[in-house]
Design a protein around this motif. Sequence first.
Motif, short mmCIF file in Angstrom:
data_model
loop_
_atom_site.label_atom_id
_atom_site.label_comp_id
_atom_site.label_asym_id
_atom_site.label_seq_id
_atom_site.Cartn_x
_atom_site.Cartn_y
_atom_site.Cartn_z
N UNK A 1 0.68 -1.17 -0.09
CA UNK A 1 -0.02 -0.11 -0.01
C UNK A 1 0.91 1.33 -0.03
N UNK A 2 0.20 2.34 -0.48
CA UNK A 2 1.07 3.33 -0.62
C UNK A 2 0.96 4.27 0.68
N UNK A 3 2.05 4.38 1.29
CA UNK A 3 2.26 5.25 2.60
C UNK A 3 2.20 6.71 2.45
N UNK B 1 2.16 -4.72 3.15
CA UNK B 1 1.07 -5.15 4.05
C UNK B 1 0.99 -6.69 4.39
N UNK B 2 1.13 -7.35 3.13
CA UNK B 2 0.96 -8.87 3.53
C UNK B 2 1.98 -9.51 2.50
#
Length: 59
Positions: free
Chosen positions: A23-25, A32-33
Motif C-alpha cells: 500500500x502507498x504510505x 502489508x501482506x
Amino acid sequence: MKIFKAGDLDKYKTNYVYAIMYNWGQSDYIEREKRLLTESERKEVNRQLINDMKLESDL
C-alpha cells in the motif's frame, strides 16, 4: 527474437511463489501482506506466465 525462440533466455523465466501486497504510505510503499501461494495458485499464476510468453514468441 531468435535468441528467445531458441530457448537461450529460459534461465531468466520466473516461477512465482509469493503473493505480496503493498500500500502507498505517506511517501513510500509499505508491505502489508506476504504469503506463500497455495499449490493451485502457483500453478495458475505460473501457467498464465508461460502462456503469455508463448504468445509473445509467436509475434
